[in-house]
Write an enzyme that holds these catalytic residues in place. Structure first.
Site, PDB file in Angstrom:
ATOM      1  N   CYS A  61      -1.768   9.122   3.584  1.00 32.40           N
ATOM      2  CA  CYS A  61      -1.692   8.637   2.200  1.00 32.40           C
ATOM      3  C   CYS A  61      -2.951   9.075   1.443  1.00 32.40           C
ATOM      4  O   CYS A  61      -2.923   9.205   0.227  1.00 32.40           O
ATOM      5  CB  CYS A  61      -1.547   7.135   2.175  1.00 32.40           C
ATOM      6  SG  CYS A  61      -2.808   6.318   3.136  1.00 32.40           S
ATOM      7  N   GLU A  76       0.871  -1.181   0.000  1.00 36.89           N
ATOM      8  CA  GLU A  76       0.000   0.000   0.000  1.00 36.89           C
ATOM      9  C   GLU A  76       0.905   1.226   0.000  1.00 36.89           C
ATOM     10  O   GLU A  76       1.651   1.449   0.953  1.00 36.89           O
ATOM     11  CB  GLU A  76      -0.918  -0.002   1.231  1.00 36.89           C
ATOM     12  CG  GLU A  76      -1.928  -1.135   1.252  1.00 36.89           C
ATOM     13  CD  GLU A  76      -2.899  -1.111   0.083  1.00 36.89           C
ATOM     14  OE1 GLU A  76      -3.079  -0.041  -0.540  1.00 36.89           O
ATOM     15  OE2 GLU A  76      -3.450  -2.178  -0.245  1.00 36.89           O
ATOM     16  N   GLU A  87       3.891  12.974  -4.830  1.00 39.84           N
ATOM     17  CA  GLU A  87       3.391  13.024  -3.453  1.00 39.84           C
ATOM     18  C   GLU A  87       4.325  13.873  -2.593  1.00 39.84           C
ATOM     19  O   GLU A  87       5.517  13.598  -2.501  1.00 39.84           O
ATOM     20  CB  GLU A  87       3.313  11.604  -2.887  1.00 39.84           C
ATOM     21  CG  GLU A  87       2.707  11.572  -1.510  1.00 39.84           C
ATOM     22  CD  GLU A  87       2.752  10.188  -0.864  1.00 39.84           C
ATOM     23  OE1 GLU A  87       3.834   9.597  -0.779  1.00 39.84           O
ATOM     24  OE2 GLU A  87       1.685   9.713  -0.440  1.00 39.84           O
TER      25      GLU A  87
HETATM   26  P1  NAD Z   1       8.955   4.366   3.910  1.00 41.70           P
HETATM   27  O1  NAD Z   1       8.709   3.633   2.641  1.00 41.70           O
HETATM   28  O2  NAD Z   1      10.185   5.177   4.004  1.00 41.70           O
HETATM   29  O3  NAD Z   1       9.036   3.332   5.134  1.00 41.70           O
HETATM   30  C1  NAD Z   1       7.972   2.434   5.440  1.00 41.70           C
HETATM   31  C2  NAD Z   1       8.531   1.260   6.253  1.00 41.70           C
HETATM   32  O4  NAD Z   1       9.407   0.494   5.423  1.00 41.70           O
HETATM   33  C3  NAD Z   1       9.355   1.679   7.463  1.00 41.70           C
HETATM   34  O5  NAD Z   1       9.101   0.775   8.524  1.00 41.70           O
HETATM   35  C4  NAD Z   1      10.776   1.525   6.958  1.00 41.70           C
HETATM   36  O6  NAD Z   1      11.718   1.323   7.992  1.00 41.70           O
HETATM   37  C5  NAD Z   1      10.662   0.315   6.058  1.00 41.70           C
HETATM   38  N1  NAD Z   1      11.692   0.192   5.021  1.00 41.70           N
HETATM   39  C6  NAD Z   1      12.441   1.177   4.463  1.00 41.70           C
HETATM   40  N2  NAD Z   1      13.274   0.655   3.538  1.00 41.70           N
HETATM   41  C7  NAD Z   1      13.039  -0.674   3.489  1.00 41.70           C
HETATM   42  C8  NAD Z   1      13.559  -1.757   2.722  1.00 41.70           C
HETATM   43  N3  NAD Z   1      14.498  -1.563   1.806  1.00 41.70           N
HETATM   44  N4  NAD Z   1      13.056  -2.984   2.922  1.00 41.70           N
HETATM   45  C9  NAD Z   1      12.080  -3.199   3.820  1.00 41.70           C
HETATM   46  N5  NAD Z   1      11.559  -2.228   4.603  1.00 41.70           N
HETATM   47  C10 NAD Z   1      12.015  -0.975   4.425  1.00 41.70           C
HETATM   48  O7  NAD Z   1       7.652   5.231   4.199  1.00 41.70           O
HETATM   49  P2  NAD Z   1       7.378   6.245   5.399  1.00 41.70           P
HETATM   50  O8  NAD Z   1       8.166   7.492   5.183  1.00 41.70           O
HETATM   51  O9  NAD Z   1       7.504   5.538   6.707  1.00 41.70           O
HETATM   52  O10 NAD Z   1       5.812   6.543   5.188  1.00 41.70           O
HETATM   53  C11 NAD Z   1       5.296   7.480   4.298  1.00 41.70           C
HETATM   54  C12 NAD Z   1       4.775   6.812   3.039  1.00 41.70           C
HETATM   55  O11 NAD Z   1       3.813   5.826   3.373  1.00 41.70           O
HETATM   56  C13 NAD Z   1       4.062   7.777   2.100  1.00 41.70           C
HETATM   57  O12 NAD Z   1       4.484   7.550   0.785  1.00 41.70           O
HETATM   58  C14 NAD Z   1       2.585   7.390   2.244  1.00 41.70           C
HETATM   59  O13 NAD Z   1       1.773   7.679   1.140  1.00 41.70           O
HETATM   60  C15 NAD Z   1       2.685   5.935   2.497  1.00 41.70           C
HETATM   61  N6  NAD Z   1       1.465   5.452   3.142  1.00 41.70           N
HETATM   62  C16 NAD Z   1       0.596   4.707   2.395  1.00 41.70           C
HETATM   63  C17 NAD Z   1      -0.594   4.249   2.961  1.00 41.70           C
HETATM   64  C18 NAD Z   1      -1.564   3.392   2.180  1.00 41.70           C
HETATM   65  O14 NAD Z   1      -2.341   2.695   2.801  1.00 41.70           O
HETATM   66  N7  NAD Z   1      -1.551   3.432   0.870  1.00 41.70           N
HETATM   67  C19 NAD Z   1      -0.877   4.553   4.291  1.00 41.70           C
HETATM   68  C20 NAD Z   1       0.029   5.325   5.014  1.00 41.70           C
HETATM   69  C21 NAD Z   1       1.206   5.759   4.427  1.00 41.70           C
END
Ligand code: NAD
Length: 485
Positions: free
Chosen positions: A285, A251, A386
């Site tokens: 999001c 997501e 975004e």
């Molecule tokens: P992010 O992608 O930086 O991190 C998300 C998670 O993934 C964190 O726990 C992070 O530590 C982990 N992560 C980072 N690199 C990784 C890797 N290489 N392998 C595995 N895990 C890894 O996102 P963020 O900054 O925490 O959150 C913001 C983003 O989340 C925005 O783009 C937002 O739109 C999205 N979001 C989407 C939804 C949805 O339901 N569509 C809901 C909330 C947030």
């Protein structure tokens, strides 16, 4: 060990990194307030958590589903009893206002109750056979070990809406919260254990995405991955894990539009769009990041919007009367300020905000003004990418068809809304908009936990929805049984 150093949880036991390394969890409204410290685990530690989850899985799967559900319902009660304390902690750790934090915590209560009751309703199908004396039916089985990786912006609700269906279906879980918000994730895991969840069924690991997260993605003993986060990391997960036999649900981001037609109640439309764009500091999001307004009412919309947004009080979310908290961290703040500069360079007109906030109330935190651009055109990056902050782009459309075309002209397709009194136009919008969540006269943000949730286009990958009964389809596999008698 200092009281503010919290452990991970593996096999129901406290677990610290072998070398004692930790990372700090900081209050974004007041950066000299260290909320907690958490272990910086290694890849090997994460692999150990997966082994433990594997060992615990068969016993958990053979626990009757209503009993699994009883534990979820009990955890819901614990979270509800402690909602005030949890909400304060969530505000301190993530920055959202206390009212927003309370709503999020209470969402967990509904999610756990909903999936708890599903323990009585893990249904298959029963169908007639073409052969005599034969019954056909399907049963659900768990997948095995699931990796749950979550972002910081809904740091208790998102883990809850992934864990609850995973657990009720009989899977075990290894959960990695975002490094900005591990404490509220820890509290969630703790509530489940206090409700009676057996050791090893849910394991909490903390540390960088590039190591701990990567292990949760690549480990061959993981049967399913549910990830919420950025498009970039989601794409990377698809590349690394996509080739093997693991179920994946991603997501990702959004660039959500709200369309304003000329027959709407303008005051209500403005209020809803303010909520969608600036509520949660724009860090949702499903946040509204584009207002697409019919030319004939655009001047009125802009005037009312600016008047309303000027009144938003930005500050520490724990303070009464504050309507918008800080952004979560320095990196995110700089990204938002960079996008504001991009908008200016592209020729969009800044009508409000645009600066980092300083001064006594704001100097210790990551505060930015609510920001509005007008004269935004679809080719601009601020209309396409975004931003994930309190920045709204106003775009004008000369008619309804053009408004829909503009709304769809992005690579994302998460949420979208329209403001109109016309039922035919509302239905036209429902059928033509490319989004997984569609709202009429409502803000793009705000979900109900028993409705399926997920986006179209680049906003989601995996096709099986989260939340609602649909979530059970992701966390279970179906066995087709032919019974002759
Ligand atoms: P992010 O992608 O930086 O991190 C998300 C998670 O993934 C964190 O726990 C992070 O530590 C982990 N992560 C980072 N690199 C990784 C890797 N290489 N392998 C595995 N895990 C890894 O996102 P963020 O900054 O925490 O959150 C913001 C983003 O989340 C925005 O783009 C937002 O739109 C999205 N979001 C989407 C939804 C949805 O339901 N569509 C809901 C909330 C947030």
């Amino acid at each position: 060990m200092s009281e503010r150093i919290y452990p991970c949880i593996i096999g129901g036991e406290k677990f610290y990194s072998a070398d004692g390394r930790t990372f700090r969890d900081i209050n974004p409204a007041q950066t000299d307030d260290v909320v907690a410290e958490f272990p910086l685990l290694s890849r090997e530690d994460a692999a150990r958590a997966i082994d433990v989850a594997r060992e615990a899985q068969a016993k958990w799967a053979s626990t009757p589903a209503p009993e699994r559900g009883r534990i979820l319902v009990k955890a819901a009660q614990i979270v509800e009893n402690e909602a005030d304390e949890l909400a304060r902690l969530l505000t301190r750790e993530e920055g959202k206002t206390l009212a927003e934090a309370r709503t999020e915590v209470l969402r967990v209560v509904s999610v756990f109750r909903f999936f708890g009751v599903m323990g009585y309703r893990l249904r298959g199908e029963f169908m007639p056979s073409a052969e005599p004396k034969t019954h056909l039916f399907t049963i659900r089985e768990p997948l095995g070990v699931t990796s749950i990786i979550t972002p910081w912006n809904f740091p208790i609700a998102i883990p809850a809406w992934k864990m609850a269906p995973a657990l009720i279906c009989g899977n075990t879980v290894v959960f990695k919260p975002a490094s900005y918000t591990p404490l509220i994730g820890y509290k969630l895991a703790d509530a489940l254990h206090r409700a009676g969840l057996p050791p090893g069924v849910l394991n909490l690991v903390t540390g960088p995405g590039s190591t701990v997260g990567a292990e949760l993605i690549t480990n061959q003993d993981v049967d399913a991955i549910s990830f919420t986060g950025s498009l970039e990391v989601g794409e990377e997960i698809k590349r690394t894990a996509g080739g093997r036999n693991v179920r994946i649900q991603l997501e990702l981001g959004g660039k959500n539009p709200s369309i304003v037609l000329d027959d709407t109640d303008m005051e209500r439309a403005v209020e809803m769009i303010v909520r969608g764009a600036f509520g949660l500091t724009g860090q949702a999001c499903t946040a509204t990041s584009r207002a697409i307004v019919l030319e004939s009412v655009a001047d009125e919309f802009e005037r009312r919007l600016v008047e309303r947004v000027k009144r938003i009080r930005v500050g520490n979310g724990l303070v009464e009367g504050v309507e918008m908290g800080p952004v979560v961290g320095e990196r995110e703040l700089n990204k938002i300020l960079d996008y504001i500069q991009v908008g200016l360079n592209e020729g969009a007109k800044l009508v409000l905000g645009g600066r980092k906030l300083t001064g006594p109330e704001h100097s210790k935190g990551y505060f930015v003004e609510p920001t509005i651009f007008k004269d935004v055109t679809p080719d601009m990056r601020i209309a396409q990418e975004e931003i994930f902050g309190p920045v709204l782009a106003i775009m004008r459309a000369s008619n309804f068809d053009e408004a829909i075309e503009l709304a769809n002209k992005v690579e994302y397709g998460l949420a979208a809304s329209i403001f109109t009194r016309s039922l035919p136009r509302a239905f036209e919008f429902i059928s033509r908009i490319q989004a997984g969540v569609v709202k009429i006269n409502k803000p793009t943000i705000g979900l109900e936990p028993h409705m399926p949730f997920g986006g179209f286009k680049k906003s989601s990958f995996g096709m099986i929805k989260e939340q609602g009964e649909a979530a059970l389809d992701f966390y279970s596999k179906v066995k087709a049984v032919y019974l002759g008698y």
